[in-house]
Design an enzyme around this catalytic site. Structure first.
Site, PDB file in Angstrom:
ATOM      1  N   HIS A  13     -53.122 -58.452 -90.626  1.00 60.90           N
ATOM      2  CA  HIS A  13     -52.106 -57.573 -91.208  1.00 60.90           C
ATOM      3  C   HIS A  13     -50.906 -58.419 -91.632  1.00 60.90           C
ATOM      4  CE1 HIS A  13     -49.327 -54.460 -91.966  1.00 60.90           C
ATOM      5  NE2 HIS A  13     -48.699 -54.505 -90.814  1.00 60.90           N
ATOM      6  N   CYS A  63     -50.226 -49.065 -89.498  1.00 60.02           N
ATOM      7  CA  CYS A  63     -50.681 -50.268 -90.231  1.00 60.02           C
ATOM      8  C   CYS A  63     -52.086 -50.697 -89.847  1.00 60.02           C
ATOM      9  CB  CYS A  63     -49.708 -51.417 -90.002  1.00 60.02           C
ATOM     10  SG  CYS A  63     -48.031 -51.024 -90.473  1.00 60.02           S
ATOM     11  N   ASN A  88     -44.871 -56.245 -96.391  1.00 62.35           N
ATOM     12  CA  ASN A  88     -45.750 -55.474 -95.509  1.00 62.35           C
ATOM     13  C   ASN A  88     -46.104 -54.146 -96.187  1.00 62.35           C
ATOM     14  OD1 ASN A  88     -46.813 -53.804 -93.551  1.00 62.35           O
ATOM     15  ND2 ASN A  88     -45.337 -54.357 -91.953  1.00 62.35           N
TER      16      ASN A  88
HETATM   17  O1  UT7 Z   1     -46.288 -53.354 -89.454  1.00 63.87           O
HETATM   18  C1  UT7 Z   1     -45.546 -53.560 -88.286  1.00 63.87           C
HETATM   19  C2  UT7 Z   1     -44.116 -53.476 -88.654  1.00 63.87           C
HETATM   20  N1  UT7 Z   1     -43.139 -54.391 -88.183  1.00 63.87           N
HETATM   21  C3  UT7 Z   1     -43.261 -55.689 -87.815  1.00 63.87           C
HETATM   22  O2  UT7 Z   1     -44.280 -56.291 -87.742  1.00 63.87           O
HETATM   23  C4  UT7 Z   1     -41.966 -56.384 -87.486  1.00 63.87           C
HETATM   24  C5  UT7 Z   1     -42.081 -57.406 -86.395  1.00 63.87           C
HETATM   25  N2  UT7 Z   1     -40.806 -58.083 -86.218  1.00 63.87           N
HETATM   26  C6  UT7 Z   1     -40.361 -58.989 -87.097  1.00 63.87           C
HETATM   27  O3  UT7 Z   1     -41.028 -59.283 -88.095  1.00 63.87           O
HETATM   28  C7  UT7 Z   1     -39.033 -59.647 -86.842  1.00 63.87           C
HETATM   29  O4  UT7 Z   1     -38.567 -59.270 -85.557  1.00 63.87           O
HETATM   30  C8  UT7 Z   1     -37.951 -59.275 -87.902  1.00 63.87           C
HETATM   31  C9  UT7 Z   1     -38.288 -59.950 -89.232  1.00 63.87           C
HETATM   32  C10 UT7 Z   1     -37.876 -57.781 -88.101  1.00 63.87           C
HETATM   33  C11 UT7 Z   1     -36.586 -59.790 -87.462  1.00 63.87           C
HETATM   34  O5  UT7 Z   1     -36.652 -61.177 -87.218  1.00 63.87           O
HETATM   35  P1  UT7 Z   1     -36.031 -61.781 -85.881  1.00 63.87           P
HETATM   36  O6  UT7 Z   1     -36.194 -63.230 -85.946  1.00 63.87           O
HETATM   37  O7  UT7 Z   1     -36.655 -61.049 -84.729  1.00 63.87           O
HETATM   38  O8  UT7 Z   1     -34.503 -61.446 -86.043  1.00 63.87           O
HETATM   39  P2  UT7 Z   1     -33.554 -60.561 -85.101  1.00 63.87           P
HETATM   40  O9  UT7 Z   1     -33.951 -59.133 -85.139  1.00 63.87           O
HETATM   41  O10 UT7 Z   1     -33.433 -61.236 -83.767  1.00 63.87           O
HETATM   42  O11 UT7 Z   1     -32.162 -60.716 -85.841  1.00 63.87           O
HETATM   43  C12 UT7 Z   1     -31.497 -61.970 -85.906  1.00 63.87           C
HETATM   44  C13 UT7 Z   1     -30.238 -61.789 -86.735  1.00 63.87           C
HETATM   45  C14 UT7 Z   1     -29.397 -60.580 -86.308  1.00 63.87           C
HETATM   46  O12 UT7 Z   1     -28.030 -60.947 -86.419  1.00 63.87           O
HETATM   47  P3  UT7 Z   1     -27.214 -61.365 -85.101  1.00 63.87           P
HETATM   48  O13 UT7 Z   1     -27.279 -60.172 -84.181  1.00 63.87           O
HETATM   49  O14 UT7 Z   1     -27.917 -62.579 -84.554  1.00 63.87           O
HETATM   50  O15 UT7 Z   1     -25.855 -61.647 -85.651  1.00 63.87           O
HETATM   51  C15 UT7 Z   1     -29.706 -59.561 -87.365  1.00 63.87           C
HETATM   52  O16 UT7 Z   1     -28.664 -58.641 -87.584  1.00 63.87           O
HETATM   53  O17 UT7 Z   1     -30.571 -61.567 -88.113  1.00 63.87           O
HETATM   54  C16 UT7 Z   1     -29.872 -60.428 -88.593  1.00 63.87           C
HETATM   55  N3  UT7 Z   1     -30.641 -59.817 -89.657  1.00 63.87           N
HETATM   56  C17 UT7 Z   1     -30.560 -60.196 -90.933  1.00 63.87           C
HETATM   57  N4  UT7 Z   1     -29.783 -61.122 -91.535  1.00 63.87           N
HETATM   58  C18 UT7 Z   1     -29.938 -61.273 -92.869  1.00 63.87           C
HETATM   59  C19 UT7 Z   1     -31.580 -58.825 -89.544  1.00 63.87           C
HETATM   60  N5  UT7 Z   1     -32.086 -58.569 -90.756  1.00 63.87           N
HETATM   61  C20 UT7 Z   1     -31.473 -59.405 -91.630  1.00 63.87           C
HETATM   62  C21 UT7 Z   1     -31.567 -59.614 -93.009  1.00 63.87           C
HETATM   63  N6  UT7 Z   1     -30.789 -60.554 -93.581  1.00 63.87           N
HETATM   64  N7  UT7 Z   1     -32.443 -58.915 -93.786  1.00 63.87           N
END
Ligand code: UT7
Length: 319
Positions: free
Chosen positions: A243, A108, A273
């Site tokens: 980004h 990216c 993204n």
């Molecule tokens: O270009 C670079 C590429 N990537 C990035 O920049 C990504 C950087 N990271 C992020 O943007 C965030 O970490 C995410 C958006 C990917 C995730 O957000 P988060 O606040 O870190 O959530 P998390 O991974 O801690 O997940 C929280 C909960 C989990 O459920 P439990 O374990 O608390 O029950 C996930 O399973 O949210 C759940 N979850 C979802 N729920 C509904 C994960 N994805 C989804 C979804 N819809 N799409």
């Protein structure tokens, strides 16, 4: 080096969060609050090279030059349908250019890496007057579409910039440090009769929270480097174009720098993204809607798998 033209292209298919929740255990509420994304444009019937060529045409038109005037094309791309030849060679033919070209993959952060290389070309090769950078990406083709934590984040698209010799770019800072585990995709190569090691391939794997922290730290560090190198303060910067990976990443960086929201324009709600295309797409939007003013100080910053990151500081001299 100066930017004299920008362009972009998006696929025509718009996929909203509600559309995703018809086949994934997710919701508009979760995606919006955790990422800032409301919809994304996805490749369906077009090919990535079509988008890349469209973005290039738009950038050339904006610059007021033709493809024959180009002395180099640098294409930033992570995946496309061709392993070889390079996407830049395909696009070169499509737009009618004849200059040398190559692809780079800095995930990216590719736009910033391409800008740094272009800047070095201008300094080291006296016969180079115009360089086209095009970032064309289809990250939606890397995801497992049953995996809600990754597929909801991405969109496809292309962004381009035409560069010419000049002194608008004041500093470029790149940083890379090998950290594969938080974000990777492995593909399986063709078998040979001699392969004995175990091999496998699969979709994109991401540890979201790890990437989040790496992104914030790397971006802040790169931004600090380019700002300090110019002897200015964060307040002296008119716009920070980051980004577009997550609005919460953008907000965390903005708050750390103690800057006003208006200085951090974003379009992640519309496109998700788009990997290395996200910064040039945003730049093109702001160029075309005349947000940017002649003389503005702009910082571009991006980060991605690798881990790779980079920032640059430039004066905007385009009308
Ligand atoms: O270009 C670079 C590429 N990537 C990035 O920049 C990504 C950087 N990271 C992020 O943007 C965030 O970490 C995410 C958006 C990917 C995730 O957000 P988060 O606040 O870190 O959530 P998390 O991974 O801690 O997940 C929280 C909960 C989990 O459920 P439990 O374990 O608390 O029950 C996930 O399973 O949210 C759940 N979850 C979802 N729920 C509904 C994960 N994805 C989804 C979804 N819809 N799409």
């Amino acid at each position: 080096m100066n930017i004299i033209g920008t362009g972009r292209a998006h696929p025509s298919l718009t996929v909203t969060n509600d559309m995703l929740s018809t086949f994934l255990d997710t919701s508009d509420e979760w995606i919006t609050t955790r990422t800032g994304i409301k919809q994304r444009q996805l490749i369906s019937h077009v090919k990535l090279e079509d988008l890349a060529a469209e973005a290039c045409h738009n950038a050339l038109k904006d610059a007021g030059i033709s493809a024959e005037d180009l002395d180099f094309i640098i294409c930033s791309n992570v995946v496309n349908e061709y392993i070889t030849p390079s996407l830049s060679c395909i696009v070169q033919g499509m737009i009618g250019a004849t200059c040398p070209c190559f692809d780079l993959n800095s995930a990216c952060a590719g736009f910033i890496y391409a800008l740094d290389i272009a800047n070095s070309f201008f300094k080291s090769k006296s016969d180079i007057n115009h360089i086209l950078v095009v970032c064309a990406e289809e990250p939606t083709r890397m995801c497992d579409w049953q995996e809600r934590s990754t597929c909801v984040l991405f969109g496809d698209g292309a962004g381009a910039a035409v560069l010419k010799r000049g002194d608008d770019f004041k500093s470029i800072a790149l940083s890379s440090f090998s950290s594969i585990d938080p974000l990777y995709q492995i593909r399986q190569l063709e078998k040979t009769p001699f392969i004995t090691k175990e091999e496998f391939g699969g979709p994109l794997v991401m540890k979201g929270q790890d990437v989040f922290k790496l992104a914030v730290n790397a971006s802040l560090n790169d931004i600090r480097r380019v700002v300090e190198e110019n002897g200015i303060t964060y307040d002296d910067v008119d716009y920070y174009l980051l980004h577009q990976a997550n609005i919460r990443i953008i907000e965390t960086i903005r708050k750390s720098l103690d800057q006003d929201k208006v200085k951090f324009p974003h379009n992640i709600a519309n496109y998700g993204n788009t990997s290395s295309a996200s910064v040039p797409i945003l730049l093109d939007e702001l160029n075309r809607n005349q947000t940017l003013n002649r003389g503005d100080t702009i910082v571009l910053s991006a980060f991605g798998a690798g881990f790779t990151a980079g920032a640059c500081l430039l004066k905007w001299s385009k009308n």
